[in-house]
Design a protein around this motif. Structure first.
Motif, PDB file in Angstrom:
ATOM      1  N   GLU A 195       0.829  -1.205   0.000  1.00 17.49           N
ATOM      2  CA  GLU A 195       0.000   0.000   0.000  1.00 17.49           C
ATOM      3  C   GLU A 195       0.868   1.262   0.000  1.00 17.49           C
ATOM      4  O   GLU A 195       0.508   2.264  -0.591  1.00 17.49           O
ATOM      5  CB  GLU A 195      -0.913  -0.023   1.221  1.00 17.49           C
ATOM      6  CG  GLU A 195      -2.160   0.802   1.054  1.00 17.49           C
ATOM      7  CD  GLU A 195      -3.172   0.504   2.151  1.00 17.49           C
ATOM      8  OE1 GLU A 195      -4.330   0.253   1.824  1.00 17.49           O
ATOM      9  OE2 GLU A 195      -2.806   0.547   3.338  1.00 17.49           O
TER      10      GLU A 195
ATOM     11  N   GLN B 145      -3.281  -9.885   1.813  1.00 17.15           N
ATOM     12  CA  GLN B 145      -4.129  -9.398   0.721  1.00 17.15           C
ATOM     13  C   GLN B 145      -4.982  -8.212   1.166  1.00 17.15           C
ATOM     14  O   GLN B 145      -5.670  -7.613   0.358  1.00 17.15           O
ATOM     15  CB  GLN B 145      -5.078 -10.517   0.240  1.00 17.15           C
ATOM     16  CG  GLN B 145      -4.381 -11.656  -0.466  1.00 17.15           C
ATOM     17  CD  GLN B 145      -3.629 -11.178  -1.678  1.00 17.15           C
ATOM     18  OE1 GLN B 145      -4.155 -10.453  -2.496  1.00 17.15           O
ATOM     19  NE2 GLN B 145      -2.361 -11.559  -1.781  1.00 17.15           N
ATOM     20  N   GLU B 150      -9.994  -3.153   1.626  1.00 18.83           N
ATOM     21  CA  GLU B 150     -10.515  -4.442   2.101  1.00 18.83           C
ATOM     22  C   GLU B 150     -10.927  -4.344   3.567  1.00 18.83           C
ATOM     23  O   GLU B 150     -11.964  -4.874   3.957  1.00 18.83           O
ATOM     24  CB  GLU B 150      -9.477  -5.551   1.934  1.00 18.83           C
ATOM     25  CG  GLU B 150      -9.357  -6.108   0.528  1.00 18.83           C
ATOM     26  CD  GLU B 150      -8.328  -5.362  -0.292  1.00 18.83           C
ATOM     27  OE1 GLU B 150      -7.804  -4.352   0.212  1.00 18.83           O
ATOM     28  OE2 GLU B 150      -8.053  -5.783  -1.424  1.00 18.83           O
ATOM     29  N   PRO B 467     -10.133   1.656  -7.192  1.00 18.02           N
ATOM     30  CA  PRO B 467      -9.406   0.463  -6.729  1.00 18.02           C
ATOM     31  C   PRO B 467     -10.304  -0.562  -6.053  1.00 18.02           C
ATOM     32  O   PRO B 467     -10.006  -1.751  -6.038  1.00 18.02           O
ATOM     33  CB  PRO B 467      -8.391   1.030  -5.731  1.00 18.02           C
ATOM     34  CG  PRO B 467      -8.243   2.449  -6.091  1.00 18.02           C
ATOM     35  CD  PRO B 467      -9.531   2.891  -6.676  1.00 18.02           C
ATOM     36  N   THR B 470     -11.231  -3.150  -8.520  1.00 18.07           N
ATOM     37  CA  THR B 470     -10.204  -3.853  -9.282  1.00 18.07           C
ATOM     38  C   THR B 470      -9.460  -4.881  -8.446  1.00 18.07           C
ATOM     39  O   THR B 470      -8.743  -5.702  -8.989  1.00 18.07           O
ATOM     40  CB  THR B 470      -9.169  -2.852  -9.843  1.00 18.07           C
ATOM     41  OG1 THR B 470      -8.670  -2.082  -8.757  1.00 18.07           O
ATOM     42  CG2 THR B 470      -9.788  -1.928 -10.858  1.00 18.07           C
ATOM     43  N   ARG B 471      -9.628  -4.838  -7.138  1.00 12.90           N
ATOM     44  CA  ARG B 471      -8.899  -5.790  -6.295  1.00 12.90           C
ATOM     45  C   ARG B 471      -9.779  -7.006  -6.034  1.00 12.90           C
ATOM     46  O   ARG B 471     -10.955  -6.863  -5.694  1.00 12.90           O
ATOM     47  CB  ARG B 471      -8.499  -5.130  -4.978  1.00 12.90           C
ATOM     48  CG  ARG B 471      -7.633  -3.901  -5.169  1.00 12.90           C
ATOM     49  CD  ARG B 471      -7.221  -3.330  -3.841  1.00 12.90           C
ATOM     50  NE  ARG B 471      -6.518  -4.309  -3.034  1.00 12.90           N
ATOM     51  CZ  ARG B 471      -5.199  -4.502  -3.088  1.00 12.90           C
ATOM     52  NH1 ARG B 471      -4.479  -3.780  -3.889  1.00 12.90           N
ATOM     53  NH2 ARG B 471      -4.637  -5.412  -2.330  1.00 12.90           N
ATOM     54  N   CYS B 474     -11.575  -7.325  -2.614  1.00 16.36           N
ATOM     55  CA  CYS B 474     -12.595  -6.269  -2.544  1.00 16.36           C
ATOM     56  C   CYS B 474     -13.849  -6.702  -3.283  1.00 16.36           C
ATOM     57  O   CYS B 474     -14.958  -6.552  -2.771  1.00 16.36           O
ATOM     58  CB  CYS B 474     -12.069  -5.002  -3.210  1.00 16.36           C
ATOM     59  SG  CYS B 474     -11.202  -3.932  -2.104  1.00 16.36           S
TER      60      CYS B 474
END
Lengths: 335, 507
Positions: A195, B145, B150, B467, B470-471, B474
């Protein structure tokens, strides 16, 4: 005969005097060390270790208790300060406590204390192993090319690590995007998830990840280099950027304090025990094992250090709009 | 994976500890203390570990770990007692257990219910432990992850699911309650910029409302008022004979146990989120998988087994990232991290090199702790059920005193009582209007996580929500959240009812 008697009397008086001197008037009972942060944290462990070393020197126990809460340890500091100023109560504090006043935790400046600084772990700037920067210069150049895009974490806003990051930016001219986390551990975790790519925390906090090659250290934010066993030596950032010397180092200052108006002779007893404990092998080994740099400052040197930290932290927080009390109102000078 | 010589070391450690009277005494003592901590409203496993950390300072690392893991396992399990017996969850992790456990107690089956949860907790801990020794690299990779987006979605999902499952009336009431909890969590200094929100100039509010005071107020006070007002059943203790769950019950629930353990380990390994969410998720999963979901809420054993297996298997899950990455997987594990540092053990990737046997030691201790917990639990079950024989006029005032001590005792802070009372009164009126309270507490606990992570995620993405779509993790979480919400809408209800009718028609 008279002579012998007189001599015996003098001897008796002398030994009696020595015995009296040994039966000193401070400390006569156990001391209490009120640690203003939680059990198991850096300040807590440090205070437990130094207290354990000082206790046999003083000849009494030092009971370490935790009183976390409030803002920046204000609850514990208020409590310790409310106890009689007789030298029997110590307050286990760290550099982060200096913001208690500007955050509205209590209404006093840090000059109500006298400090005994054990030391702290120096800060290091590291990057994730997958990132392209091999040294500090590489990172700063990349940051100059695209200002404000490289994501850096350094614990929470206004923390010691954040201050180190800000000082690094000022001294090197780099412009990084600061992402706040609630503490050093979540921040380092974020680096591992990808991140953020730059981490500024202490060597003690990073050493495991550095040795496991999960983080690549670029430079120490102190004038000296630092050697981590099983890894190697991390160079000081001051070589590549001499301008850093104007803003750094900003050291952690973990240790304890007593109220400044505790009688001077009692402070002297505590100081003597502290200095002796700091010389012990146990403390030196503990410092090495935990990647600490020992300070040992007391008296004026320690006061100056905390005054500098107080001014740095308070005004930084005020500039970040994270302070609720104007440091000027408290009489804290600008850094 | 573990080789033969590792297995050998494991058994040497296990037998070494199992035959040492002092460590056994410490183990049973700490586990019992943990159960008491868990059972008393407001005292949680996290707090137990925090308090014990100070006490273990003088011990060596191994006995300290025995004491700390004992209180951890006991604390997570002990919360079920008060959930089942008096409908006041001792810990947030046991809030879901109350949904099924309390109706069981009302039917006079409190003893059997505790027997079932004890066995489920023990099996859950053991399965969590198995994952810890065998699957550490995979679970650690899974834990990594999770980035800010998330975490936000997971916290949000935790609130939504507890709202969905605990509503006896309209589901939207559960969600409203959850969002109220979220709003309460906004009080105090915000975690990113330290800006004071809703503090109204009170310095006590700077650090927000105390979690314990909110939990006790929200769970304890409404229940006390209702029982004393005679509008609610106090559990009965008729069948004292059988405490050990029948073998048949456990075999019937084997699928349930495996599923709940997997959920527990998975949720446990994700940093910052712990036993409470694991319990709710596995309760939801058990309800969905059950052949008779309509009976949930009226006292079914499947429900209590699901929640208690999950919250205990969470322990093993939470220890995985703690030991392998230095990242605690749940709030009690975060306290454990502090305790380990105090004893000179720094968890992280280098742990297996610096202390090669440490993970095996932890495994052995967890194994012994779960056995100790089971033995104490089965012995205690018979005794604690007798509490219900006390007339509520005597028993409830004692609970009141315990609640007050619990709120005040934490920081010796009188302000907590001023928080507890209004929260409790609001919670009482909410219960009267059939708003479930558990989502409010879950919302309050997960609120900071949702708030902090959403804002940080947007900071990182420069304000873009892209984002999130796209994850992979998520997307999965988003899909589950959407499904949970949509399943409560009219169309889905109608579809399900039709399917149900069809099935009944064909049978």
């Amino acid at each position: 005969m008279k002579k012998v008697l007189a001599l015996a009397l003098v001897l008796l008086l002398m030994t009696g005097g020595v015995a009296l001197a040994q039966k000193k008037d401070f400390p006569r009972r156990d001391l209490t060390n009120v640690v203003v942060w939680g059990a198991g944290g850096g300040t807590d462990v440090c205070n437990r270790v130094i207290s354990a070393e000082m206790a046999p020197i003083l000849g009494v126990n030092i009971n370490v208790i935790n009183k976390p809460g409030g803002v920046s340890g204000s609850l514990g500091m208020s409590y310790a300060f409310s106890q009689p100023h007789d030298g029997y109560t110590l307050a286990g504090v760290s550099e982060s406590c200096v913001t208690a006043a500007v955050q509205g935790g209590w209404d006093k400046r840090m000059n109500v204390w006298d400090f005994f600084i054990v030391g702290g772990s120096p800060d290091v700037i590291s990057v994730t192993p997958g990132s392209p920067w091999k040294d500090l210069k590489g990172l700063v150049d990349a940051a100059n090319k695209s200002p404000g895009t490289i994501k850096a974490c350094a614990s929470g806003a206004g923390s010691i690590h954040h201050l180190n990051l800000l000082a690094l930016e000022k001294g090197s001219g780099a412009d990084l995007q600061f992402i706040p986390y609630k503490g050093s551990a979540p921040c380092q975790t974020a680096a591992m998830t990808g991140e953020v790519s730059v981490v500024v925390t202490s060597v003690a906090e990073q050493q495991q990840l550095i040795r496991a090659k999960q983080l690549r250290p670029l430079a120490m934010l102190i004038p000296e280099s630092f050697t981590i066993e099983g890894f190697g030596t991390i160079p000081s950032g001051f070589k590549a950027y001499p301008g850093l010397a104007k803003h750094l180092p900003i050291y952690q200052a973990i240790g304890f304090a007593v109220a400044a108006d505790v009688p001077a002779d009692r402070k002297a007893v505590i100081e003597a025990a502290f200095k002796k404990a700091m010389q012990s092998e146990k403390i030196k080994k503990w410092a090495k094992d935990n990647y600490y740099v020992l300070s040992g400052k007391t008296g004026k040197a320690a006061r100056d250090e905390f005054n500098r930290l107080e001014s740095l932290f308070s005004w930084t927080l005020w500039d970040l709009k994270a302070a609720s009390v104007d440091p000027a109102k408290l009489g804290i000078p600008k850094p | 994976m573990i080789g033969i010589e590792r297995l050998d070391t494991f058994f040497t450690i296990l037998i070494g500890m199992g035959t040492q009277p002092t460590s056994l005494l410490l183990l049973f003592g700490a586990t019992l203390l943990g159960i008491i901590f868990g059972a008393l409203p407001g005292l949680t496993a996290t707090l137990g570990i925090a308090l014990l950390t100070t006490l273990t300072y003088g011990m060596g690392p191994a006995p300290a770990m025995v004491a700390l893991l004992g209180i951890y396992v006991g604390g997570v399990y002990g919360g079920s007692y008060s959930s089942i017996l008096i409908n006041i969850p001792g810990t947030p992790a046991a809030a879901a257990t109350a949904l099924e456990g309390y109706p069981l107690a009302c039917r006079g089956e409190a003893g059997r219910a505790i027997g079932a949860t004890t066995t489920a907790s023990c099996i859950g801990t053991l399965i969590g432990m198995l994952f810890m020794v065998t699957m550490t690299p995979i679970v650690s990779a899974f834990a990594l992850q999770f980035t800010s987006f998330e975490f936000f979605l997971l916290a949000f999902f935790g609130i939504i699911i507890s709202g969905t499952l605990s509503s006896s009336d309209l589901v939207i009431k559960g969600w409203i309650s959850g969002f109220l909890g979220l709003f309460l969590a906004c009080m105090g200094r915000d975690p990113l910029q330290a800006f004071p929100r809703f503090t109204f100039g009170f310095p006590q509010l700077e650090s927000g409302l105390d979690v314990v005071a909110v939990i006790i107020g929200a769970f304890g006070i409404p229940q006390i008022i209702q029982v004393l007002g005679g509008t609610f059943c106090a559990g009965e203790a008729r069948q004292l004979t059988k405490v050990l769950p029948s073998f048949k019950l456990m075999v019937q629930n084997s699928g349930n146990i495996v599923r709940s353990s997997l959920i527990g380990v998975g949720i446990g390994s994700v940093p910052g989120i712990g036993e409470d969410v694991a319990a709710w998720m596995s309760y939801g999963a058990a309800k969905n998988a059950s052949k008779q979901p309509e009976k949930f809420g009226t006292g079914v054993y499947e429900g209590v087994i699901a929640t208690e297996t999950a919250n205990n298997s969470c322990i093993g899950g939470a220890i995985i990232p703690l030991l392998s990455l230095g990242i605690p997987g749940s709030p009690p594990a975060a306290m454990l991290l502090g305790a380990l540092m105090l004893h000179g053990v720094t968890p992280g990737p280098m742990l297996s090199i610096e202390h090669p046997n440490f993970i095996l030691e932890v495994t052995a201790i967890l194994f012994l702790a779960s056995i100790a917990m089971w033995i104490i639990g089965i012995v205690l079950a018979r005794q604690v059920v007798k509490v219900l024989r006390l007339p509520p006029q005597i028993f409830m005032p004692i609970v009141v005193v315990l609640c007050i001590i619990g709120s005040y005792g934490l920081g010796l802070n009188l302000f907590n009582l001023y928080v507890m009372l209004p929260v409790g009164i609001v919670a009482y009126f909410m219960t009267e209007m059939k708003y479930p309270i558990a989502p409010l507490v879950i919302g309050y606990i997960l609120g900071p996580m949702a708030d902090e992570n959403l804002r940080r995620a947007l900071m990182i993405s420069h304000g873009s929500f892209l984002p999130m779509f796209t994850r992979p993790v998520c997307l999965l979480l988003l899909a589950v959240i959407l499904l949970t919400i949509l399943s409560q809408m009219g169309l889905f209800r109608w579809l399900r009812q039709r399917r149900h009718a069809n099935r009944q028609g064909t049978e």
